[in-house]
Design an enzyme around this catalytic site. Structure first.
Site, PDB file in Angstrom:
ATOM      1  N   SER A  35       0.822  -1.214   0.000  1.00 42.89           N
ATOM      2  CA  SER A  35       0.000   0.000   0.000  1.00 42.89           C
ATOM      3  C   SER A  35       0.852   1.258   0.000  1.00 42.89           C
ATOM      4  O   SER A  35       1.718   1.427   0.870  1.00 42.89           O
ATOM      5  CB  SER A  35      -0.877   0.041   1.252  1.00 42.89           C
ATOM      6  OG  SER A  35      -1.764  -1.032   1.261  1.00 42.89           O
ATOM      7  N   HIS A  66      -3.015   0.580  -4.809  1.00 37.74           N
ATOM      8  CA  HIS A  66      -2.485  -0.630  -5.450  1.00 37.74           C
ATOM      9  C   HIS A  66      -2.734  -0.536  -6.954  1.00 37.74           C
ATOM     10  O   HIS A  66      -3.854  -0.724  -7.425  1.00 37.74           O
ATOM     11  CB  HIS A  66      -3.137  -1.890  -4.870  1.00 37.74           C
ATOM     12  CG  HIS A  66      -2.691  -2.171  -3.478  1.00 37.74           C
ATOM     13  ND1 HIS A  66      -1.610  -2.971  -3.191  1.00 37.74           N
ATOM     14  CD2 HIS A  66      -3.146  -1.713  -2.294  1.00 37.74           C
ATOM     15  CE1 HIS A  66      -1.424  -3.013  -1.881  1.00 37.74           C
ATOM     16  NE2 HIS A  66      -2.348  -2.263  -1.313  1.00 37.74           N
ATOM     17  N   HIS A  88      -5.755  -8.670  -1.740  1.00 43.05           N
ATOM     18  CA  HIS A  88      -5.781  -9.111  -0.348  1.00 43.05           C
ATOM     19  C   HIS A  88      -6.939 -10.067  -0.121  1.00 43.05           C
ATOM     20  O   HIS A  88      -7.943 -10.039  -0.827  1.00 43.05           O
ATOM     21  CB  HIS A  88      -5.951  -7.916   0.606  1.00 43.05           C
ATOM     22  CG  HIS A  88      -4.973  -6.803   0.392  1.00 43.05           C
ATOM     23  ND1 HIS A  88      -5.113  -5.889  -0.634  1.00 43.05           N
ATOM     24  CD2 HIS A  88      -3.855  -6.453   1.055  1.00 43.05           C
ATOM     25  CE1 HIS A  88      -4.111  -5.027  -0.584  1.00 43.05           C
ATOM     26  NE2 HIS A  88      -3.334  -5.344   0.429  1.00 43.05           N
ATOM     27  N   TYR A  90      -9.135  -9.817   2.145  1.00 37.89           N
ATOM     28  CA  TYR A  90     -10.373  -9.100   2.477  1.00 37.89           C
ATOM     29  C   TYR A  90     -11.122  -8.594   1.245  1.00 37.89           C
ATOM     30  O   TYR A  90     -12.271  -8.176   1.347  1.00 37.89           O
ATOM     31  CB  TYR A  90     -10.108  -7.932   3.439  1.00 37.89           C
ATOM     32  CG  TYR A  90      -9.186  -6.859   2.916  1.00 37.89           C
ATOM     33  CD1 TYR A  90      -9.602  -5.941   1.957  1.00 37.89           C
ATOM     34  CD2 TYR A  90      -7.889  -6.749   3.392  1.00 37.89           C
ATOM     35  CE1 TYR A  90      -8.760  -4.960   1.469  1.00 37.89           C
ATOM     36  CE2 TYR A  90      -7.032  -5.769   2.919  1.00 37.89           C
ATOM     37  CZ  TYR A  90      -7.468  -4.890   1.956  1.00 37.89           C
ATOM     38  OH  TYR A  90      -6.622  -3.927   1.476  1.00 37.89           O
ATOM     39  N   GLU A  91     -10.481  -8.631   0.087  1.00 37.30           N
ATOM     40  CA  GLU A  91     -11.182  -8.169  -1.115  1.00 37.30           C
ATOM     41  C   GLU A  91     -12.240  -9.174  -1.565  1.00 37.30           C
ATOM     42  O   GLU A  91     -13.081  -8.860  -2.401  1.00 37.30           O
ATOM     43  CB  GLU A  91     -10.171  -7.869  -2.228  1.00 37.30           C
ATOM     44  CG  GLU A  91      -9.354  -6.620  -1.913  1.00 37.30           C
ATOM     45  CD  GLU A  91      -8.232  -6.364  -2.900  1.00 37.30           C
ATOM     46  OE1 GLU A  91      -8.531  -6.002  -4.050  1.00 37.30           O
ATOM     47  OE2 GLU A  91      -7.047  -6.537  -2.524  1.00 37.30           O
ATOM     48  N   ALA A 118       2.649  -2.049   4.105  1.00 37.25           N
ATOM     49  CA  ALA A 118       2.413  -1.109   5.196  1.00 37.25           C
ATOM     50  C   ALA A 118       1.950  -1.929   6.393  1.00 37.25           C
ATOM     51  O   ALA A 118       1.247  -2.923   6.227  1.00 37.25           O
ATOM     52  CB  ALA A 118       1.343  -0.104   4.793  1.00 37.25           C
ATOM     53  N   MET A 216      -2.318  -6.875   6.765  1.00 35.29           N
ATOM     54  CA  MET A 216      -3.354  -7.707   6.130  1.00 35.29           C
ATOM     55  C   MET A 216      -2.833  -8.348   4.849  1.00 35.29           C
ATOM     56  O   MET A 216      -3.621  -8.657   3.956  1.00 35.29           O
ATOM     57  CB  MET A 216      -4.582  -6.843   5.814  1.00 35.29           C
ATOM     58  CG  MET A 216      -5.150  -6.081   7.008  1.00 35.29           C
ATOM     59  SD  MET A 216      -6.420  -4.912   6.504  1.00 35.29           S
ATOM     60  CE  MET A 216      -6.607  -3.926   8.011  1.00 35.29           C
ATOM     61  N   SER A 217      -1.526  -8.527   4.757  1.00 38.48           N
ATOM     62  CA  SER A 217      -0.994  -9.019   3.480  1.00 38.48           C
ATOM     63  C   SER A 217       0.253  -9.861   3.686  1.00 38.48           C
ATOM     64  O   SER A 217       0.424 -10.493   4.717  1.00 38.48           O
ATOM     65  CB  SER A 217      -0.689  -7.825   2.565  1.00 38.48           C
ATOM     66  OG  SER A 217       0.354  -7.033   3.107  1.00 38.48           O
ATOM     67  N   ASN A 240       1.712   3.301  11.383  1.00 35.73           N
ATOM     68  CA  ASN A 240       0.968   3.738  12.583  1.00 35.73           C
ATOM     69  C   ASN A 240       1.325   2.819  13.734  1.00 35.73           C
ATOM     70  O   ASN A 240       1.810   1.701  13.528  1.00 35.73           O
ATOM     71  CB  ASN A 240      -0.545   3.661  12.329  1.00 35.73           C
ATOM     72  CG  ASN A 240      -0.981   2.267  11.934  1.00 35.73           C
ATOM     73  OD1 ASN A 240      -0.771   1.842  10.791  1.00 35.73           O
ATOM     74  ND2 ASN A 240      -1.566   1.546  12.866  1.00 35.73           N
ATOM     75  N   HIS A 258      -7.110   4.262   6.243  1.00 32.17           N
ATOM     76  CA  HIS A 258      -6.386   3.890   5.023  1.00 32.17           C
ATOM     77  C   HIS A 258      -5.628   5.073   4.427  1.00 32.17           C
ATOM     78  O   HIS A 258      -4.502   4.924   3.939  1.00 32.17           O
ATOM     79  CB  HIS A 258      -7.380   3.299   4.010  1.00 32.17           C
ATOM     80  CG  HIS A 258      -6.711   2.704   2.799  1.00 32.17           C
ATOM     81  ND1 HIS A 258      -5.734   1.723   2.880  1.00 32.17           N
ATOM     82  CD2 HIS A 258      -6.862   2.961   1.468  1.00 32.17           C
ATOM     83  CE1 HIS A 258      -5.325   1.402   1.662  1.00 32.17           C
ATOM     84  NE2 HIS A 258      -5.984   2.139   0.793  1.00 32.17           N
TER      85      HIS A 258
HETATM   86  N1  HPA Z   1      -3.399  -2.982  11.164  1.00 36.74           N
HETATM   87  C1  HPA Z   1      -3.529  -3.752  10.071  1.00 36.74           C
HETATM   88  N2  HPA Z   1      -3.012  -3.430   8.895  1.00 36.74           N
HETATM   89  C2  HPA Z   1      -2.340  -2.276   8.808  1.00 36.74           C
HETATM   90  C3  HPA Z   1      -2.176  -1.421   9.903  1.00 36.74           C
HETATM   91  C4  HPA Z   1      -2.735  -1.795  11.142  1.00 36.74           C
HETATM   92  O1  HPA Z   1      -2.625  -1.089  12.164  1.00 36.74           O
HETATM   93  N3  HPA Z   1      -1.440  -0.350   9.460  1.00 36.74           N
HETATM   94  C5  HPA Z   1      -1.179  -0.579   8.137  1.00 36.74           C
HETATM   95  N4  HPA Z   1      -1.717  -1.739   7.735  1.00 36.74           N
END
Ligand code: HPA
Length: 296
Positions: A35, A66, A88, A90-91, A118, A216-217, A240, A258
Site C-alpha cells: 500500500s 495498489h 488481499h 479481504y477483497e 504497510a 493484512m498481506s 501507525n 487507510h
Molecule cells: N493494522 C492492520 N493493517 C495495517 C495497519 C494496522 O494497524 N497499518 C497498516 N496496515
C-alpha cells in the site's frame, strides 16, 4: 525454466506474454510493493510496464494505493520484475489472488522475492515512518493459499516454513541498512484478515502471541513463493502504532485509517527504494557468476 514449472499453466502463459513484450528479459529478483509504495517503481531503470489486466491469472486489485501493474526494469543493477499492487484476502476474491503472479515470477527465473507492505507497529518505540524487517510471521488469516489439490510441478504438498524469511538475505538487508544509516527494526509480522483494523484487545492478543507488527498481506505471497522455491525477504513500512498496545495512552495515538496509511507509506517510498536498490546491488555483486538458488 526453473525445474518443475511446466508449460501450459497460467503462470507459464503469463510468462510467455511477458517474454513477448520484452524479449530476452530474465529477471533474477521479484518484488511486491505494498500500500502506498507503488512509487518505488520510479527507481527502476529501463522500465517496461505491463498492466495486470493483460496477464492471465493476475489479480485486479480493488483497493486504492495498489496500481495493478507489472514493471520490468533494473534496480541496483539487477534485472527485476516488480508487482506494483496486490490483492488481499479481504477483497473477497479468495486467497489465491497472487498465486499466478508469484509463480509467474518464478517461471521467469526469479530466485528471490522481496516483499513490502504497510503495517501497524506493536512496539511503541518503533513508530510511523520506521522500517521493520520481517524475520518471521504468524498466519492469522484463517486460510492458506496452498489449500486444495497440490500442483507438484510447483512444489511439495507440505512445504516447510522454518526459515521462510531467509536468514541470509535478512542479514544482508541488515548490513545494507546499517551502511546506509537507515534504522531498521526487526520483528514478527502477524497477518490479520481485515478489512477492519484491530480492536485494542486484538492488539494485546497479538502482542502476547509474539507479534511486533500487524498487517493484512504478505503472508500468502510468502507461502506461495516458498512453496515454489523462491527465497523471501521482507520489509514493512510502519504507518501507525497499532491501536491498544500496552504502555501507550490514547492521546499519543493517531487514529488509524487507510488514507493515513497510504500517506505514511508514500513518505517512506524513496527510503525503501534506496534500501532495496542497495540490497539488490550487494546481492547481485556477490552472485555474479554463481548459479544456484541460495540464500545470503
Ligand atoms: N493494522 C492492520 N493493517 C495495517 C495497519 C494496522 O494497524 N497499518 C497498516 N496496515
Amino acid at each position: 525454466m526453473p525445474p518443475g514449472l511446466t508449460t501450459g499453466s497460467a503462470p507459464a502463459q503469463a510468462a510467455a506474454l511477458i517474454a513477448a513484450r520484452r524479449p530476452g528479459w530474465a529477471p533474477r529478483a521479484g518484488m511486491i510493493l505494498g500500500s502506498g509504495l507503488g512509487g518505488v517503481t520510479a527507481a527502476l531503470a529501463d522500465a517496461t510496464v505491463i498492466p495486470y489486466g493483460d496477464l492471465p491469472g493476475f489479480p485486479v486489485p480493488s483497493v486504492s494505493g495498489h496500481a495493478g501493474r507489472l514493471v520490468l526494469g533494473r534496480l541496483g543493477g539487477v534485472p527485476v520484475a516488480c508487482l506494483a499492487g496486490r490483492q488481499h484476502w479481504y477483497e473477497g476474491a479468495g486467497l489465491d489472488g497472487m498465486t499466478v503472479a508469484v509463480r509467474c515470477l518464478r517461471r521467469l527465473g526469479c530466485e528471490m522475492l522481496v516483499l513490502t507492505c504497510a503495517a501497524g507497529s506493536l512496539r511503541p518505540e518503533v513508530g510511523a515512518g520506521r522500517l521493520m524487517m520481517v524475520v518471521d510471521h504468524i498466519n492469522l488469516l484463517g486460510a492458506n493459499p496452498l489449500t486444495g489439490p497440490n500442483d507438484n510441478a510447483f512444489g511439495p504438498r507440505f512445504p516447510a516454513m522454518a526459515g521462510a524469511w531467509d536468514a541470509g538475505l535478512s542479514a544482508r538487508l541488515r548490513r545494507v541498512a546499517a551502511r546506509q544509516g537507515v534504522p531498521l527494526a526487526e520483528g514478527v509480522y502477524a497477518a490479520m484478515p481485515g478489512p477492519s483494523f484491530e480492536t485494542p484487545a486484538e492488539i494485546r492478543m497479538l502482542a502476547r502471541l509474539g507479534a511486533d507488527a500487524v498487517g493484512m498481506s504478505m503472508v500468502p505471497e510468502c507461502l506461495i513463493a516458498r512453496h515454489c522455491g523462491m527465497a523471501v525477504v521482507g520489509c514493512a513500512v510502519i504507518t501507525n502504532l497499532a491501536q491498544g498496545e500496552p504502555g501507550l495512552e490514547t492521546a499519543e495515538r493517531e487514529p488509524v485509517d487507510h488514507e493515513r496509511t497510504l500517506a505514511a507509506a508514500g513518505a517512506a517510498t524513496a527510503q525503501v527504494a534506496r534500501l532495496v536498490a542497495g540490497f539488490l546491488e550487494d546481492w547481485g555483486d556477490d552472485r555474479t557468476g554463481r548459479e544456484s538458488v541460495g540464500t545470503g
